[in-house]
Design an enzyme around this catalytic site. Structure first.
Site, mmCIF file in Angstrom:
data_model
loop_
_atom_site.group_PDB
_atom_site.id
_atom_site.type_symbol
_atom_site.label_atom_id
_atom_site.label_comp_id
_atom_site.label_asym_id
_atom_site.label_seq_id
_atom_site.Cartn_x
_atom_site.Cartn_y
_atom_site.Cartn_z
ATOM 1 C CG HIS A 189 -0.232 0.405 2.489
ATOM 2 N ND1 HIS A 189 0.544 -0.476 3.194
ATOM 3 C CD2 HIS A 189 -0.159 1.591 3.160
ATOM 4 C CE1 HIS A 189 1.060 0.143 4.243
ATOM 5 N NE2 HIS A 189 0.656 1.395 4.245
HETATM 6 C C1 UD1 Z 1 -1.804 6.207 5.277
HETATM 7 C C2 UD1 Z 1 -0.494 6.645 5.933
HETATM 8 C C3 UD1 Z 1 0.482 5.487 5.970
HETATM 9 C C4 UD1 Z 1 -0.144 4.259 6.602
HETATM 10 C C5 UD1 Z 1 -1.443 3.949 5.863
HETATM 11 C C6 UD1 Z 1 -2.132 2.748 6.451
HETATM 12 C C7 UD1 Z 1 0.048 9.005 5.495
HETATM 13 C C8 UD1 Z 1 0.927 9.944 4.743
HETATM 14 N N1 UD1 Z 1 0.149 7.709 5.161
HETATM 15 O O1 UD1 Z 1 -1.544 5.894 3.932
HETATM 16 O O2 UD1 Z 1 1.597 5.865 6.741
HETATM 17 O O3 UD1 Z 1 0.745 3.188 6.502
HETATM 18 O O4 UD1 Z 1 -2.311 5.083 5.963
HETATM 19 O O5 UD1 Z 1 -3.151 2.264 5.609
HETATM 20 O O6 UD1 Z 1 -0.680 9.420 6.363
HETATM 21 N N2 UD1 Z 1 -8.582 5.759 0.233
HETATM 22 C C9 UD1 Z 1 -9.858 5.288 0.060
HETATM 23 N N3 UD1 Z 1 -10.620 5.066 1.192
HETATM 24 C C10 UD1 Z 1 -10.178 5.313 2.454
HETATM 25 C C11 UD1 Z 1 -8.870 5.816 2.603
HETATM 26 C C12 UD1 Z 1 -8.091 6.023 1.498
HETATM 27 O O7 UD1 Z 1 -10.299 5.048 -1.050
HETATM 28 O O8 UD1 Z 1 -10.934 5.091 3.420
HETATM 29 C C13 UD1 Z 1 -7.725 5.908 -0.964
HETATM 30 C C14 UD1 Z 1 -7.847 7.292 -1.603
HETATM 31 O O9 UD1 Z 1 -7.694 7.138 -2.973
HETATM 32 C C15 UD1 Z 1 -6.649 8.014 -1.039
HETATM 33 C C16 UD1 Z 1 -5.617 6.900 -0.958
HETATM 34 O O10 UD1 Z 1 -6.366 5.749 -0.585
HETATM 35 O O11 UD1 Z 1 -6.236 9.080 -1.820
HETATM 36 C C17 UD1 Z 1 -4.522 7.143 0.038
HETATM 37 O O12 UD1 Z 1 -5.063 7.398 1.350
HETATM 38 P P1 UD1 Z 1 -4.237 8.280 2.391
HETATM 39 O O13 UD1 Z 1 -5.023 8.452 3.627
HETATM 40 O O14 UD1 Z 1 -3.709 9.513 1.729
HETATM 41 O O15 UD1 Z 1 -2.941 7.444 2.697
HETATM 42 P P2 UD1 Z 1 -2.719 5.866 2.868
HETATM 43 O O16 UD1 Z 1 -2.146 5.346 1.615
HETATM 44 O O17 UD1 Z 1 -3.914 5.192 3.412
#
Ligand code: UD1
Length: 339
Positions: A189
């Site tokens: 991820h």
């Molecule tokens: C975040 C943390 C990472 C952690 C991870 C655990 C940061 C910078 N990164 O990364 O350290 O290891 O969480 O999972 O804070 N999205 C959805 N649904 C959700 C959440 C996210 O569709 O409920 C998708 C969206 O497209 C979003 C992408 O995932 O843009 C990334 O989500 P984001 O919260 O930015 O970071 P993670 O990759 O989850």
């Protein structure tokens, strides 16, 4: 907090604080899909958040900016005596910035982790949070050493890793021995693996070459990217699944032959559950794991066509991540700080 790995770290503090002190929860809404958020609160018996900012996804600035405004409003009106922050997500950093500027003492749980790779957003989040915090709780000796090296030693404690309490709690709830099945448990991820098309294509291509089926539990970030690239399809040795709640994830890791991941939490969970782990990164913050050979860095999945999972047996003889009531130790230090 607001992201999946933080719920796992908060759980023991929420359980233990019931006997000690009034404890409120601000959920930023960084993770909002039920499988990434609600299911963790249910499985881990965490009280419902007192506030949910509903920030959702966005660029780093957009996400962090909204969190800053939301957290500031709550801390200003409720004036807690202390703020506890977990890990290294954008939610962690936002809490650190707001609380430090409002002069509210901060504890950082999982302090001192360093990958020494500043291109990771998490590395920036953890360094800044550590330097804003009043009490730093290091999960490992290496983390403690890093804090000393950055001049933070006098406010740091080697507490051990609160996640151990969560894993032990869940393992106790799982009834019997789980028989091993022929599959590899896999999650990918991290932005550095998913957000570059060539890189993620290469990882998926390699996973399809595994000797035994790989079960890939897809974070939405990965699912969205694979769909966009036309790669979200199964093949003989690559099966795709939705994310699991914490208990099912522990059960599946226990049933697997081994683990492939870029997650920090799953590296440790596989270790505690005596599974070998291929770490899809060039470095890990959990360097202790690399000492016995069962956990190894393999960012290019070079060993995918071998039976890498059966080479070395994993045993936590030294209790690398601590033992006992780590959450109680932390809460006592926080109360002492205020007495
Ligand atoms: C975040 C943390 C990472 C952690 C991870 C655990 C940061 C910078 N990164 O990364 O350290 O290891 O969480 O999972 O804070 N999205 C959805 N649904 C959700 C959440 C996210 O569709 O409920 C998708 C969206 O497209 C979003 C992408 O995932 O843009 C990334 O989500 P984001 O919260 O930015 O970071 P993670 O990759 O989850």
């Amino acid at each position: 907090m607001g992201a999946r790995p933080q719920f796992v770290k908060l759980a023991p503090i929420a359980w233990t604080s019931k006997d000690f002190v009034s404890h409120g929860i601000i959920h930023t809404g960084q993770h909002y899909e039920p499988l990434l958020s609600d299911s963790f609160f249910e499985t881990l018996h965490i009280p419902k958040p007192d506030f949910n900012l509903g920030v959702g996804s966005g660029s780093h600035a957009e996400q962090t900016g909204k969190m800053l405004v939301g957290i500031e409003e709550i801390l200003q009106s409720h004036r807690p005596d202390h703020v506890i922050l977990y890990g290294d997500t954008n939610s962690t950093l936002s809490g650190a910035i707001v609380a430090s500027k409002l002069d509210i003492p901060i504890s950082h749980i999982e302090a001192g982790l360093r990958s020494f790779n500043r291109r990771m957003p998490e590395e920036i989040n953890r360094i800044l949070t550590d330097h804003c915090s009043n009490l730093l709780f290091a999960p490992t000796k290496t983390a403690m050493k890093n804090l000393h090296n950055e001049g933070l030693g006098s406010s740091s404690f080697l507490s051990g890793d609160v996640m151990i309490e969560t894993i032990e709690h869940i393992v106790r709830e799982i009834d019997s021995d789980i028989p091993e099945e022929d599959f590899i448990f896999c999650t990918i991820h991290r932005a550095e693996n998913t957000d570059n098309a060539d890189r993620i294509k290469d990882i998926i291509f390699k996973l399809r070459k595994s000797l035994v089926p790989v079960h890939l539990y897809c974070h939405p970030r990965l699912r969205n990217i694979l769909t966009k690239l036309g790669l979200f399809y199964e093949s003989q040795n690559l099966k795709l699944f939705s994310p699991l709640n914490y208990m099912d994830s522990i059960k599946k890791i226990s049933a697997s032959l081994g683990v492939i991941t870029d997650s920090g939490g799953i590296q440790k969970e596989s270790y505690i559950l005596s599974k070998s782990c291929m770490i899809v990164r060039n470095e890990t913050e959990w360097v202790e794991l690399l000492s016995n050979g069962a956990h190894f860095l393999d960012s290019d999945l070079i060993s995918i066509t071998s039976d890498w999972w059966s080479r070395v047996k994993v045993k936590d003889e030294e209790s690398l991540f601590g033992k006992g009531q780590i959450s109680k130790f932390i809460l006592e230090k926080i109360l002492n700080f205020h007495s």
